[in-house]
Design a protein around this motif. Sequence first.
Motif, PDB file in Angstrom:
ATOM      1  N   ARG A   1       0.898  -1.209  -0.082  1.00 46.82           N
ATOM      2  CA  ARG A   1       0.033  -0.093  -0.120  1.00 46.82           C
ATOM      3  C   ARG A   1       0.792   1.308   0.035  1.00 46.82           C
ATOM      4  O   ARG A   1       0.557   2.200  -0.772  1.00 46.82           O
ATOM      5  CB  ARG A   1      -0.972  -0.036   1.275  1.00 46.82           C
ATOM      6  CG  ARG A   1      -1.978   1.009   1.078  1.00 46.82           C
ATOM      7  CD  ARG A   1      -3.054   0.609   2.188  1.00 46.82           C
ATOM      8  NE  ARG A   1      -3.461  -0.556   2.336  1.00 46.82           N
ATOM      9  CZ  ARG A   1      -4.475  -1.070   1.625  1.00 46.82           C
ATOM     10  NH1 ARG A   1      -5.099  -0.197   0.651  1.00 46.82           N
ATOM     11  NH2 ARG A   1      -4.899  -2.296   1.957  1.00 46.82           N
TER      12      ARG A   1
ATOM     13  N   LEU B   1       2.364   1.669  -3.392  1.00 44.17           N
ATOM     14  CA  LEU B   1       1.464   2.709  -4.556  1.00 44.17           C
ATOM     15  C   LEU B   1       1.626   4.014  -4.061  1.00 44.17           C
ATOM     16  O   LEU B   1       1.583   4.722  -5.128  1.00 44.17           O
ATOM     17  CB  LEU B   1       0.124   2.004  -4.135  1.00 44.17           C
ATOM     18  CG  LEU B   1      -0.015   0.373  -4.694  1.00 44.17           C
ATOM     19  CD1 LEU B   1      -1.542   0.121  -4.300  1.00 44.17           C
ATOM     20  CD2 LEU B   1       0.385   0.244  -6.128  1.00 44.17           C
TER      21      LEU B   1
ATOM     22  N   ILE C   1      -0.895  -6.483   0.847  1.00 37.16           N
ATOM     23  CA  ILE C   1      -0.848  -6.617  -0.462  1.00 37.16           C
ATOM     24  C   ILE C   1       0.609  -7.005  -0.794  1.00 37.16           C
ATOM     25  O   ILE C   1       1.528  -6.541  -0.552  1.00 37.16           O
ATOM     26  CB  ILE C   1      -1.139  -5.326  -1.205  1.00 37.16           C
ATOM     27  CG1 ILE C   1      -2.231  -4.659  -0.643  1.00 37.16           C
ATOM     28  CG2 ILE C   1      -0.880  -5.286  -2.749  1.00 37.16           C
ATOM     29  CD1 ILE C   1      -2.445  -3.300  -1.153  1.00 37.16           C
TER      30      ILE C   1
ATOM     31  N   GLU D   1       0.513  -8.666  -6.470  1.00 39.98           N
ATOM     32  CA  GLU D   1      -0.811  -7.762  -6.671  1.00 39.98           C
ATOM     33  C   GLU D   1      -0.207  -6.530  -6.664  1.00 39.98           C
ATOM     34  O   GLU D   1      -0.844  -5.617  -7.390  1.00 39.98           O
ATOM     35  CB  GLU D   1      -1.763  -7.795  -5.407  1.00 39.98           C
ATOM     36  CG  GLU D   1      -2.853  -7.107  -5.154  1.00 39.98           C
ATOM     37  CD  GLU D   1      -3.792  -7.375  -6.474  1.00 39.98           C
ATOM     38  OE1 GLU D   1      -4.710  -6.438  -6.799  1.00 39.98           O
ATOM     39  OE2 GLU D   1      -3.765  -8.454  -6.863  1.00 39.98           O
ATOM     40  N   THR D   2       0.683  -5.860  -6.027  1.00 41.28           N
ATOM     41  CA  THR D   2       1.360  -4.499  -6.174  1.00 41.28           C
ATOM     42  C   THR D   2       1.592  -4.177  -7.489  1.00 41.28           C
ATOM     43  O   THR D   2       1.499  -2.942  -8.178  1.00 41.28           O
ATOM     44  CB  THR D   2       2.487  -4.228  -5.165  1.00 41.28           C
ATOM     45  OG1 THR D   2       2.097  -4.504  -3.707  1.00 41.28           O
ATOM     46  CG2 THR D   2       2.964  -2.817  -5.209  1.00 41.28           C
TER      47      THR D   2
ATOM     48  N   ARG E   1       0.801  -5.805 -10.183  1.00 42.02           N
ATOM     49  CA  ARG E   1      -0.479  -5.778 -11.044  1.00 42.02           C
ATOM     50  C   ARG E   1      -1.164  -4.462 -11.165  1.00 42.02           C
ATOM     51  O   ARG E   1      -1.618  -3.728 -12.238  1.00 42.02           O
ATOM     52  CB  ARG E   1      -1.308  -6.802 -10.907  1.00 42.02           C
ATOM     53  CG  ARG E   1      -1.027  -8.226 -11.542  1.00 42.02           C
ATOM     54  CD  ARG E   1      -2.032  -9.070 -11.445  1.00 42.02           C
ATOM     55  NE  ARG E   1      -2.431  -9.787  -9.891  1.00 42.02           N
ATOM     56  CZ  ARG E   1      -1.693 -10.613  -9.136  1.00 42.02           C
ATOM     57  NH1 ARG E   1      -1.013 -11.440 -10.002  1.00 42.02           N
ATOM     58  NH2 ARG E   1      -1.857 -11.140  -8.209  1.00 42.02           N
ATOM     59  N   ARG E   2      -1.221  -3.886  -9.714  1.00 43.88           N
ATOM     60  CA  ARG E   2      -1.847  -2.322  -9.654  1.00 43.88           C
ATOM     61  C   ARG E   2      -1.364  -1.599 -10.373  1.00 43.88           C
ATOM     62  O   ARG E   2      -1.900  -0.555 -11.185  1.00 43.88           O
ATOM     63  CB  ARG E   2      -2.402  -2.177  -8.242  1.00 43.88           C
ATOM     64  CG  ARG E   2      -3.211  -3.286  -7.552  1.00 43.88           C
ATOM     65  CD  ARG E   2      -3.324  -2.732  -6.187  1.00 43.88           C
ATOM     66  NE  ARG E   2      -4.360  -3.562  -5.454  1.00 43.88           N
ATOM     67  CZ  ARG E   2      -4.904  -3.401  -4.285  1.00 43.88           C
ATOM     68  NH1 ARG E   2      -4.696  -2.175  -3.521  1.00 43.88           N
ATOM     69  NH2 ARG E   2      -5.489  -4.385  -3.605  1.00 43.88           N
TER      70      ARG E   2
ATOM     71  N   GLU F   1      -1.648  -1.627 -13.775  1.00 47.09           N
ATOM     72  CA  GLU F   1      -3.067  -1.213 -14.551  1.00 47.09           C
ATOM     73  C   GLU F   1      -3.228   0.325 -14.873  1.00 47.09           C
ATOM     74  O   GLU F   1      -4.059   0.917 -15.448  1.00 47.09           O
ATOM     75  CB  GLU F   1      -4.023  -1.596 -13.700  1.00 47.09           C
ATOM     76  CG  GLU F   1      -4.222  -3.142 -13.427  1.00 47.09           C
ATOM     77  CD  GLU F   1      -5.138  -3.378 -12.357  1.00 47.09           C
ATOM     78  OE1 GLU F   1      -5.575  -2.829 -11.417  1.00 47.09           O
ATOM     79  OE2 GLU F   1      -5.475  -4.609 -12.287  1.00 47.09           O
ATOM     80  N   GLU F   2      -2.391   1.205 -13.942  1.00 45.02           N
ATOM     81  CA  GLU F   2      -2.503   2.779 -14.050  1.00 45.02           C
ATOM     82  C   GLU F   2      -1.554   3.321 -15.229  1.00 45.02           C
ATOM     83  O   GLU F   2      -0.234   2.776 -15.299  1.00 45.02           O
ATOM     84  CB  GLU F   2      -2.031   3.142 -12.832  1.00 45.02           C
ATOM     85  CG  GLU F   2      -2.579   3.099 -11.604  1.00 45.02           C
ATOM     86  CD  GLU F   2      -4.164   3.264 -11.701  1.00 45.02           C
ATOM     87  OE1 GLU F   2      -4.527   4.642 -12.295  1.00 45.02           O
ATOM     88  OE2 GLU F   2      -5.254   2.572 -11.394  1.00 45.02           O
TER      89      GLU F   2
ATOM     90  N   ARG G   1       2.568   2.541 -15.445  1.00 47.19           N
ATOM     91  CA  ARG G   1       2.657   1.131 -16.249  1.00 47.19           C
ATOM     92  C   ARG G   1       3.821   1.064 -16.959  1.00 47.19           C
ATOM     93  O   ARG G   1       4.485  -0.037 -16.933  1.00 47.19           O
ATOM     94  CB  ARG G   1       1.360   0.854 -17.086  1.00 47.19           C
ATOM     95  CG  ARG G   1       1.589   1.863 -18.375  1.00 47.19           C
ATOM     96  CD  ARG G   1       0.451   1.568 -19.539  1.00 47.19           C
ATOM     97  NE  ARG G   1      -0.853   1.656 -18.813  1.00 47.19           N
ATOM     98  CZ  ARG G   1      -1.890   1.736 -19.350  1.00 47.19           C
ATOM     99  NH1 ARG G   1      -1.826   1.973 -20.715  1.00 47.19           N
ATOM    100  NH2 ARG G   1      -3.211   1.560 -18.688  1.00 47.19           N
TER     101      ARG G   1
END
Length: 377
Positions: free
Chosen positions: A48, A51, A71, A75-76, A78-79, A82-83, A87
């Motif tokens: 978190r 990010l 997280i 997962e970190t 991937r997030r 996605e931005e 990216r």
Amino acid sequence: KTNMIQPESEQSMNRILIVDDNPTNLRVLFEYLSGDQGYKIFIAKNGREALERTANAKPDIILLDILMPEIDGYETCRRLKEEEETRDIPIIFLTAFADAENKIKAFNSGAVDFIVKPFNQEEVLARIKTHLTISRQKRELEKKNSELARANASKDKLFSIVAHDMRNKLFGLTGSIEMMEMFFNELNDDEKRLRIREMSSSAQQMYKLFENLFTWARMQTGSIEVVTEKINVSRTVLELIDFFKPDAQAKGISIISDIDEKHTVMYDKNMLNFIIRNLVHNAIKYSDNGNLVTISCTKNGGYHNISIKDNGIGIKKEICDSIFQIGVKTAAPGTRKEQGSGLGLIVAKEFAELNNGTLTIRSEVNVGTEVVLSLPV
């Protein structure tokens, strides 16, 4: 210590975010990357935080631990991918697992590489340097591709403008020829002379348009060589004034030169003739009965400034601001509806730059226009 230190210009851009919940790992990596390595280091202790730090710090590369609470690294990653803003940041996973399954999972989540614990300083530095270089080269390539796409779009627009102008001229010329052929015996001598003058004018305009396009095309392929020689500016200008005298007299325009007879410049003679010829042509085009075109040359600092100035109708500011842009239709009709594509000015500017000079334009509606060719002494 390692000798793999990046150049200073690159160091200032290298911002690294280290994400790990283990204080020992953070300390080790921080020591590896700080000091004389020149990197600016940011730290996050979980996904978190990573990010949030990424959004604020905008790092050039991220070292991301896989096993973290809440997280995890997958997962970190991937997030972040996605931005749109994050990216493209390269992510290197930090992992104690070197098996194929975890490697595949890491790459599928968007990582570019991984570093196996316990860390080796030279390996860490080498991998970071490699991916920073790849990332920078990718950005430069994307920038060049974008610039190339814009340049190609501008050239396509330019060819479209020129083709449109050429079709109009050709249509008018063929129409006049057909009219002459069909009604030749019915036309009186004055009407025949008028038709012939119109055809001659159209043919000259088409030739000028083609000449400008051909010259510009040669410049784009680098097939024009700059041949510098000493040129007498006064003599060159007087020859051009004689060349344009019939056009000027037909519109009631006076052209004068106040250039010293001994004034010389080192320049490419053909290019200088082309530039001044186009500038004088434009001055006549946008002037009318009673107007004056003045050509002068002064020395200011390290430059000779050749000025072509008129007190004609002038140019609107929005047109003046984009007059040298390829693919922008800026040429307005002259005082007697003379047409043009604006290509001559574009070529003139590129000729000036080939000779390490500049071409600038100042204009005011209903006051006049001045174009200055500045050449280094």
